[in-house]
Write an enzyme that holds these catalytic residues in place. Structure first.
Site, PDB file in Angstrom:
ATOM      1  N   SER A 169       4.750  -1.016   3.448  1.00  0.00           N
ATOM      2  CA  SER A 169       4.866   0.161   3.786  1.00  0.00           C
ATOM      3  C   SER A 169       5.577   0.415   5.101  1.00  0.00           C
ATOM      4  O   SER A 169       5.817  -0.422   5.935  1.00  0.00           O
ATOM      5  CB  SER A 169       3.261   0.651   4.212  1.00  0.00           C
ATOM      6  OG  SER A 169       3.383   1.804   4.685  1.00  0.00           O
TER       7      SER A 169
ATOM      8  N   TYR B 229      -5.101  -1.593   7.893  1.00  0.00           N
ATOM      9  CA  TYR B 229      -3.957  -1.233   6.762  1.00  0.00           C
ATOM     10  C   TYR B 229      -2.577  -1.612   7.516  1.00  0.00           C
ATOM     11  O   TYR B 229      -1.865  -2.389   6.808  1.00  0.00           O
ATOM     12  CB  TYR B 229      -3.819   0.104   6.402  1.00  0.00           C
ATOM     13  CG  TYR B 229      -2.700   0.559   5.404  1.00  0.00           C
ATOM     14  CD1 TYR B 229      -3.100   0.214   4.005  1.00  0.00           C
ATOM     15  CD2 TYR B 229      -1.566   1.106   5.798  1.00  0.00           C
ATOM     16  CE1 TYR B 229      -2.112   0.426   3.178  1.00  0.00           C
ATOM     17  CE2 TYR B 229      -0.621   1.507   4.951  1.00  0.00           C
ATOM     18  CZ  TYR B 229      -0.928   1.159   3.649  1.00  0.00           C
ATOM     19  OH  TYR B 229       0.096   1.550   2.776  1.00  0.00           O
TER      20      TYR B 229
ATOM     21  N   LYS C 269      -0.001  -4.458   6.072  1.00  0.00           N
ATOM     22  CA  LYS C 269       1.372  -4.239   5.574  1.00  0.00           C
ATOM     23  C   LYS C 269       2.498  -4.871   6.386  1.00  0.00           C
ATOM     24  O   LYS C 269       3.424  -5.324   5.759  1.00  0.00           O
ATOM     25  CB  LYS C 269       1.508  -2.754   5.667  1.00  0.00           C
ATOM     26  CG  LYS C 269       0.750  -2.103   4.507  1.00  0.00           C
ATOM     27  CD  LYS C 269       1.218  -2.723   2.982  1.00  0.00           C
ATOM     28  CE  LYS C 269       0.419  -1.922   1.913  1.00  0.00           C
ATOM     29  NZ  LYS C 269       0.649  -2.382   0.693  1.00  0.00           N
TER      30      LYS C 269
END
Length: 325
Positions: free
Chosen positions: A214, A229, A233
């Protein structure tokens, strides 16, 4: 500009760039600025006709996914499904769609075959697209998914590790069990998927693995809090580089695709109740919009196909310029 000088600007060696007789007459009676628009318009129409013909006849073969046995985790919906569609549109006929619920993966497989046969010479029996249930956070489940894939296709050429989740809690409020689940799926799942891919690819001479990270691997998203998160990533991004170096001489390439804000069905549902958040995300993106899932199609096919055969350990960001500012 004189008529004689302007005519020199049109290459004399290319008769196909010259306008029709009616356009030439119109140009001779027009002012200089009007004449230029008429002649340029003729060239644009010519280019459009040739481009339409070339689209039917010429493609760089290295971008073709024909003859490649492929797997995409998280492929039943969202970005993963868009990757599946991109592979099929690029000629892939052997595809394993891996997702948590097998019935959803199988339904997506049937939908893809139906779509692929519309306005096409292809027949449903030409496709081997299967749905496989798999919990990517379980190494054993991932191994079983590969076993079924190998039993069906006999080889595996390109794998995309797309399965992942995102949640928004502040760091103080984030429940530990949710953090663990996120890392198990996003990080450990990507690792298990890549490792099993390499175990099958190395004996057959190599292959391509794409880990989906991402833009959050590079920046801190605002205004929503999502520290686990973002860090997960970032781990996936560096994992791709590390595995790429480890397996480079064994023929297995590992690259990373990092999307920006994408308008998946789930994202659209969330933003329908929070238009201000959508405006914030768009205002922070230099292109002034969120991405459509199909905006990733070219990048995923490039990374999975032979077109990127001298590329490994790299990241492609498709984020509308978000990480530039």
């Amino acid at each position: 500009m004189s008529t004689r000088l302007f005519s020199r600007a049109i290459p004399s060696s290319s008769r196909t760039l010259l306008p029709s007789s009616s356009q030439a007459i119109a140009a001779s009676r027009a002012s200089s600025s009007q004449r230029q628009r008429i002649l340029v318009g003729a060239q644009v129409r010519w280019n459009s006709a040739v481009a339409a013909k070339a689209r039917k006849e010429k493609f760089l073969p290295d971008f073709s996914m024909a003859g490649k046995a492929t797997m995409i985790t998280g492929g039943a919906r969202g970005l993963g499904y868009e990757f599946c569609r991109a592979f099929v549109q690029s000629g892939c006929t052997s595809l394993a769609i891996v997702d948590l619920k097998e019935e959803e993966a199988e339904e997506s497989a049937r939908t893809l075959v139906t779509e692929a046969c519309l306005d096409s010479d292809m027949d449903p029996k030409d496709y081997q697209i299967i749905g496989i249930g798999c919990d990517v956070s379980s190494e054993l489940s991932v191994q079983q998914a590969y076993r079924r894939t190998m039993d069906t296709f006999g080889r595996i050429d390109s794998v995309v590790a797309s399965a992942g989740i995102v949640e928004n809690y502040s760091a103080f409020d984030y429940p530990f069990d949710r953090i663990k689940r996120l890392y198990d799926i996003n990080v450990h799942g990507a690792f298990f998927t890549a490792r099993e891919a390499a175990r099958h690819m190395i004996p057959q001479g190599g292959g391509s693995v794409v880990l989906v990270a991402s833009m959050s691997a590079n920046i801190v998203n605002i205004p929503q809090p999502q520290t686990p998160y973002n860090s997960a990533k970032a781990a996936v991004k560096h994992m791709a580089s590390s595995l790429a170096v480890e397996w480079a001489k064994k023929g297995v390439r590992v690259n990373c695709l990092s999307p920006g804000y994408m308008l998946t069905k789930l994202t659209k549902t969330i933003l329908a109740h929070d238009q201000e958040l959508k405006k914030t995300w768009e205002s922070l993106t230099p292109m002034g919009r969120m991405g459509d899932p199909e905006d990733l199609s070219g990048a995923i096919v490039f990374l999975a196909s032979d077109a990127s055969r001298f590329m490994t350990g790299s990241e492609i960001r498709v984020d509308g310029g978000y990480c530039c500012v």
